[in-house]
Design a protein around this motif. Structure first.
Motif, mmCIF file in Angstrom:
data_model
loop_
_atom_site.group_PDB
_atom_site.id
_atom_site.type_symbol
_atom_site.label_atom_id
_atom_site.label_comp_id
_atom_site.label_asym_id
_atom_site.label_seq_id
_atom_site.Cartn_x
_atom_site.Cartn_y
_atom_site.Cartn_z
ATOM 1 N N ALA A 55 1.030 -1.247 0.175
ATOM 2 C CA ALA A 55 0.497 0.273 -0.088
ATOM 3 C C ALA A 55 1.065 0.933 0.004
ATOM 4 C CB ALA A 55 -1.076 -0.271 1.162
ATOM 5 N N PRO A 56 0.712 2.722 -0.557
ATOM 6 C CA PRO A 56 1.389 3.717 -0.567
ATOM 7 C C PRO A 56 1.093 4.101 0.558
ATOM 8 C CG PRO A 56 -1.156 3.650 -2.233
ATOM 9 C CD PRO A 56 -0.408 2.447 -1.911
ATOM 10 N N THR A 57 2.326 4.740 0.377
ATOM 11 C CA THR A 57 1.330 5.737 1.288
ATOM 12 C C THR A 57 2.152 7.306 1.607
ATOM 13 O OG1 THR A 57 4.043 5.481 2.313
ATOM 14 C CG2 THR A 57 2.485 3.948 3.876
ATOM 15 N N GLY A 58 2.680 7.260 0.111
ATOM 16 C CA GLY A 58 3.030 9.093 0.154
ATOM 17 C C GLY A 58 4.076 9.336 -0.058
ATOM 18 N N GLY A 59 4.022 10.904 1.234
ATOM 19 C CA GLY A 59 5.734 11.673 0.303
ATOM 20 C C GLY A 59 5.913 12.106 -1.134
ATOM 21 N N LEU A 60 7.212 12.772 -0.462
ATOM 22 C CA LEU A 60 8.522 12.965 -1.883
ATOM 23 C C LEU A 60 9.213 12.714 -2.021
ATOM 24 C CD1 LEU A 60 7.450 16.869 -1.566
ATOM 25 C CD2 LEU A 60 6.313 15.844 -3.175
ATOM 26 N N PHE A 87 3.155 7.486 -6.693
ATOM 27 C CA PHE A 87 2.493 7.488 -5.442
ATOM 28 C C PHE A 87 3.162 9.182 -4.399
ATOM 29 C CE2 PHE A 87 1.321 3.786 -7.873
ATOM 30 C CZ PHE A 87 0.052 3.883 -8.097
ATOM 31 N N SER A 88 3.087 10.158 -5.176
ATOM 32 C CA SER A 88 3.182 10.974 -4.251
ATOM 33 C C SER A 88 2.871 11.846 -3.832
ATOM 34 C CB SER A 88 4.987 11.768 -4.826
ATOM 35 O OG SER A 88 4.317 12.551 -5.558
#
Length: 279
Positions: free
Chosen positions: A9-14, A39-40
């Motif tokens: 599962a993606p968690t985001g961030g940059l 998936f940012s």
């Protein structure tokens, strides 16, 4: 009974400023690849009447691409959710939980889905969803305009978990290629299927599948090389592939572990010969 599973599962961030630009993202006339690195935070979306929620839209209908569905990866914080989850009365939905837990309420009855949980939500069902847990919940939400057929009833709601479903081995593969089916393929009421496909290390799709069903494939676990039209593309857990109808496809699961993906396809309906609405 299945064993415990791991779902990416993606968690985001940059990404950092030092990261090079080169990536595996592709968008062609026959297919698209959205790798997990895209998936940012800056590509998330938000929806009306959803609290403490953001999402990544990974598929949507596009003119000229014959796309039949939309697919979101939803991220709902503790206490978040929606009492007005689906605003389109013609849209059916599938929920598949990859992290945490959610409670879906339908006709006044709550249904708790944990990791591996699956829900089929018919059109016009007026469902709601809440994260009553203490941690973030992440799940896939596949939406499609349901195609009614005179003489066929609308499908019933379903609340299942893949851990309770025995995968069906593909003939002649000795278990190297198997499909977990949440819906009976002979049930003509359904006009789409969302299944989980599993390849053991070394398992293959041994021919270039070329068929009318459009596909969305989200890799839940493992890695492989996937044939998309004329290209072989490396994919791994967290990547998404969209395949236009008739796009040739094949697969080789290189290991070292299982290669598993959530698969969407449209099924069981005549091909539309006109885009004009009919009474």
């Amino acid at each position: 009974m299945g064993s415990a599973r791991t779902y990416y599962a993606p968690t985001g961030g940059l990404p950092p400023q030092t990261q090079i630009l080169t990536d595996r993202a592709m968008f062609t006339e026959a297919y698209a690849v959205i790798p997990k690195g895209t998936f940012s935070d800056i590509v998330t979306s938000f929806l009306p009447f959803w609290d403490k929620t953001r999402l990544w839209v990974i598929a949507r209908p596009l003119s000229g691409f014959a796309e039949t569905f939309s697919q979101y990866i939803m991220e709902v914080q503790a206490g978040g959710g929606s009492e007005r989850a689906e605003l389109d009365e013609g849209a059916e939905g599938v929920i598949f939980v990859v992290e945490g837990q959610v409670t879906i309420t339908l006709d006044g009855k709550p249904h708790q889905l944990t990791e591996g949980g699956y829900a089929y939500l018919p059109a016009k069902s007026g469902w709601s969803l809440c994260n009553k847990g203490s941690s973030t919940a992440r799940f896939h939400w596949v939406r499609k305009a349901y195609e009614y057929v005179e003489g066929l009833d609308k499908p019933d709601p379903l609340f299942l978990n893949e851990k309770d479903i025995m995968p069906t081995e593909m003939p002649g593969t000795n278990g190297a290629w198997a499909t977990t089916r949440f819906v009976d393929p002979s049930d003509m009421r359904h006009d789409m299927h969302c299944t989980i496909v599993t390849f053991e290390p070394g398992g293959v799709i041994p021919f270039a599948e070329t068929h009318v069903m459009e596909h969305g494939l989200y890799v839940l676990e493992g890695k492989a090389v996937y044939r998309l039209n004329q290209d072989w593309v490396e994919v791994e857990a967290g990547d998404f592939m969209w395949l236009r109808a008739f796009c040739p496809q094949a697969c080789y699961a290189g290991g070292p572990g299982k290669f598993r993906y959530l698969l969407y396809k449209d099924v069981n309906r005549h091909m539309k010969l006109s885009h004009h609405s009919r009474p």
